[in-house]
Design a protein around this motif. Sequence first.
Motif, PDB file in Angstrom:
ATOM      1  N   UNK A   1       0.709  -1.497   0.376  1.00 14.15           N
ATOM      2  CA  UNK A   1      -0.056   0.050   0.021  1.00 14.15           C
ATOM      3  C   UNK A   1       0.659   1.842   0.036  1.00 14.15           C
ATOM      4  N   UNK A   2       2.273   1.064   0.620  1.00 18.60           N
ATOM      5  CA  UNK A   2       2.597   1.973   0.683  1.00 18.60           C
ATOM      6  C   UNK A   2       3.647   2.111  -0.360  1.00 18.60           C
ATOM      7  N   UNK A   3       3.815   1.601  -1.295  1.00 20.99           N
ATOM      8  CA  UNK A   3       4.298   1.523  -2.784  1.00 20.99           C
ATOM      9  C   UNK A   3       3.519   2.132  -3.830  1.00 20.99           C
ATOM     10  N   UNK A   4       2.264   1.589  -3.572  1.00 22.69           N
ATOM     11  CA  UNK A   4       1.235   2.520  -3.776  1.00 22.69           C
ATOM     12  C   UNK A   4       1.176   3.719  -4.215  1.00 22.69           C
ATOM     13  N   UNK A   5       1.558   4.081  -3.216  1.00 25.39           N
ATOM     14  CA  UNK A   5       1.346   5.104  -3.218  1.00 25.39           C
ATOM     15  C   UNK A   5       2.622   6.472  -3.716  1.00 25.39           C
ATOM     16  N   UNK A   6       3.702   5.631  -3.307  1.00 22.38           N
ATOM     17  CA  UNK A   6       5.228   6.452  -3.445  1.00 22.38           C
ATOM     18  C   UNK A   6       5.387   6.251  -5.124  1.00 22.38           C
ATOM     19  N   UNK A   7       4.632   5.154  -5.882  1.00 22.02           N
ATOM     20  CA  UNK A   7       4.221   5.564  -6.691  1.00 22.02           C
ATOM     21  C   UNK A   7       3.100   6.217  -7.721  1.00 22.02           C
ATOM     22  N   UNK A   8       2.384   6.848  -7.156  1.00 22.90           N
ATOM     23  CA  UNK A   8       1.556   7.671  -7.459  1.00 22.90           C
ATOM     24  C   UNK A   8       0.311   6.933  -8.443  1.00 22.90           C
ATOM     25  N   UNK A   9       0.270   5.589  -7.257  1.00 21.97           N
ATOM     26  CA  UNK A   9      -1.014   5.014  -8.238  1.00 21.97           C
ATOM     27  C   UNK A   9      -2.289   4.920  -7.095  1.00 21.97           C
TER      28      UNK A   9
END
Length: 435
Positions: A283-291
């Motif tokens: 979920x953190x990665x999703x936010x970081x990738x702007x998705x």
Amino acid sequence: MSIPTERSGGRPTRVAFLDHTAALGGGEIALLRLLRAMDRGKFEPVVVLFAEGPLVEQIRDAGVKCHVLPLSAGVIQTRKDSLGFSSLLRFREVAQAFRFVWRISRVLRHLNVDLVHTNSLKSDLIGGVAARLAGLPVIWHVRDRIVPEYLPTPVVKVFRFLCRIIPNRVITNSHATLRTLIPHSRPHVDGSEGRSRSPLAARYRVIHDGTLVADYDGSRNAASSEVNDSPPLIGLLGRLTEWKGQHIFLRAAAIVRREFPRTKFQIVGSALFNESDYEAEIRRLCTELGLDDCVEFTGFRADVPKVLEKLTLLVHASTTGEPFGQVVIEAMAAAKPLVATNGGGIPEIVDDGRTGLLVPMSDHEAMAAAICKLLSDPVAAIEMGRRGRQRVIEHFSIDLTARRVERLFEETLSARRARQPRQPSPFPRVQPQRP
Ligand code: UDP
């Protein structure tokens, strides 16, 4: 033809199916499908689970008796990757496990079964020894790859060795799984009528999982934006755990989004078996990738055919060899084109280029390129989906799976009758009774 055994006296062959968990993992879903498809005129299944959970009700709804004998939480929740010699030496748990084996053994005798089928690694060990103590033949259904990347090396070695001495037969869900059990032997192949090459190889049988094709609407395959102007929807289905590769999928999604900005993505599934840290990570990665605006986390869905219906295509992203990959046959049954990582049992299912595109494991760029290729040629993608559904009808229907398993049950019982009329049991004779 049903084999009326000495014990069964002409009634359907009674088979006990054992599993240590009642969570809805892939192996348990495969078991449920198998139970529903079994020929009840010939076989009477009865299930024994070592924990309570959602599987219990589903088994009973399928008209199958289900008994729950809870095993201590300590033993049930031991994660496979945390097993090792030190855990084997924890006296209290070992003593509990032995007592449990003895209890299961008595239950099997009271259920008056003819044969025991074990569906998970823990139930293989516990149920295998219990069946032997009860003097019953046992079949292990191995649905995990027995390799050091999945289990500690000592456990891999011990498990491979025990496969040769405890069960009468071993079913594996793919050739890939089988190769992890007997890396240097040539096994008997499911569906082949050929002779086994050696007594060792004859012990093992590859039987692919199947699905009920009628559950999937194969006509809803035209969801591509170019065909009906709705945004493409790309899904990844499976429990949230690192080796299922949701993080690779997200990185691929970020690239696809640049080329097809309207594309939406779904991550379907939840964390099982104490693996919730990974969910927070992705979920953190999703936010970081702007998705965040284009990725939906749906959680566990009990209506997978409906989920699949809405997808433009399915991605399967496992970063290590998948033992089989039921989601792949499910997407094919729903006539969906797919992109899948090339490892484990997946190449046994997907005909690369015809029913899906295979990409290297852990390579998000190759995954994105394959997704873009399918999105840019919707007509070819739809054709790929049609071929996939046909392949499932021909090779991966649950009826095919059930008939193969039933044939192995019959072979096991006749081989045993030919060799020895009855195995001795350390228990006093009990009057058969229905629990
Ligand atoms: N599944 C489900 N709901 C979800 C996610 C997955 O019912 O939200 C099902 C999926 O349809 C498949 C099973 O879980 O039948 C996963 O099996 P698979 O062999 O693909 O993977 P495993 O979990 O056994 O590694």
